[in-house]
Design an enzyme around this catalytic site. Sequence first.
Site, mmCIF file in Angstrom:
data_model
loop_
_atom_site.group_PDB
_atom_site.id
_atom_site.type_symbol
_atom_site.label_atom_id
_atom_site.label_comp_id
_atom_site.label_asym_id
_atom_site.label_seq_id
_atom_site.Cartn_x
_atom_site.Cartn_y
_atom_site.Cartn_z
ATOM 1 N N LYS A 1 -6.658 -4.824 -6.099
ATOM 2 C CA LYS A 1 -5.593 -3.869 -6.417
ATOM 3 C C LYS A 1 -5.793 -3.258 -7.798
ATOM 4 O O LYS A 1 -5.920 -3.964 -8.795
ATOM 5 C CB LYS A 1 -4.230 -4.558 -6.335
ATOM 6 C CG LYS A 1 -3.062 -3.585 -6.465
ATOM 7 C CD LYS A 1 -1.768 -4.241 -6.041
ATOM 8 C CE LYS A 1 -0.589 -3.299 -6.160
ATOM 9 N NZ LYS A 1 0.653 -3.885 -5.619
ATOM 10 N N ARG B 1 -1.928 -6.346 5.776
ATOM 11 C CA ARG B 1 -3.069 -7.098 5.234
ATOM 12 C C ARG B 1 -4.153 -7.194 6.290
ATOM 13 O O ARG B 1 -3.900 -6.993 7.483
ATOM 14 C CB ARG B 1 -2.652 -8.501 4.774
ATOM 15 C CG ARG B 1 -2.119 -9.393 5.876
ATOM 16 C CD ARG B 1 -1.768 -10.778 5.325
ATOM 17 N NE ARG B 1 -1.181 -11.648 6.347
ATOM 18 C CZ ARG B 1 -1.862 -12.377 7.231
ATOM 19 N NH1 ARG B 1 -3.205 -12.298 7.233
ATOM 20 N NH2 ARG B 1 -1.262 -13.134 8.105
ATOM 21 N N ARG C 1 7.065 -3.279 -4.899
ATOM 22 C CA ARG C 1 7.814 -3.244 -3.638
ATOM 23 C C ARG C 1 8.271 -4.644 -3.244
ATOM 24 O O ARG C 1 7.756 -5.638 -3.694
ATOM 25 C CB ARG C 1 6.944 -2.663 -2.523
ATOM 26 C CG ARG C 1 6.695 -1.165 -2.635
ATOM 27 C CD ARG C 1 5.831 -0.651 -1.501
ATOM 28 N NE ARG C 1 6.497 -0.732 -0.214
ATOM 29 C CZ ARG C 1 6.172 -1.592 0.754
ATOM 30 N NH1 ARG C 1 5.214 -2.472 0.555
ATOM 31 N NH2 ARG C 1 6.795 -1.583 1.895
#
Length: 322
Positions: free
Chosen positions: A185, A320, A120
Amino acid sequence: MLSAILGLLADGKFHSGQDLGKALGVSRSAVWKQMQLVQELGLEVYSVKGRGYRIPGGVDLLSAEQLIKGFSPAIADKVELQPIEFTMPSTNAAALTGLVVPGNCSRLYVAEQQTAGRGRRGRQWVSPFASNLYFSLTWQFSSGVAALEGLSLVVGVALLRGLRKLGVNDVSVKWPNDLLWRNRKLAGVLLEMVGDASGECNVVVGIGMNVNMPRQEMREVEQPWVDLTEILGEAPSRTRVLATLINALIPTLEEFVEKGFSGLRDEWQAANSFQDESVVLQTAQHNIQGLCRGVNDTGALLLETVNGVEAFHGGEVSLRAS
């Protein structure tokens, strides 16, 4: 020939240039030239005089035959696997091009390596050869773009379901499109849409998942990451992982068509990485701080700020921890 020589070297053992040449029907000089191409893919090749060539640790190539065998009977007729490419710019780009070809099945595009993989907000998706999963699935919707709100979150739910089948637990979802394992991640989702805003439209669901990331590649990744090898100790074959994810993804998309996101909201919310935590929402113009209160029935982020609880939709935004 490159595919054939990689198949021979996949076991990680030494193979002499003479034996490789005999198996491939070429000269030892031609074998040496193929080894240069193997190295250009980013694979390490050991060459020892008198012993031959080997790829340390071998290479886990995807198998189209085994992938199709791994599809459940319920989805086998609903997905059309395109030829697995060794390398391509982007599986999403290939899928978008393929949308011009009519067909009733969803098409699955898979690559061993992407040279221009995208995340993204235009970020690069690091895509080393035969290490992780890079795939895109096309899906047709008939109710317009407005009905697709929450779709990236639905894909996250599908991936959670598939990972649990593989014994991967403690995975959470980060709004709007990342999967994390203990705040690192593991996977990301990129959706791209083509079609009528109020009628028939096609969506490309692009997914990247870390399976066995080469450690030398970690310098290129800008955020904490993890792969299935670290989580499980030894990851299943990438073919098995992909089949399991597709077996979960297609039924979940069908569930979304029938129920909308509201029917899957509680499942997503139960795995929300930042539930009730202080977060910062970054947009192109502003940073907005607040408490994450999950998502609403359309998949919009609910953020409790000084102005009360506000809903924010996906797009060029990033979330975040505060």
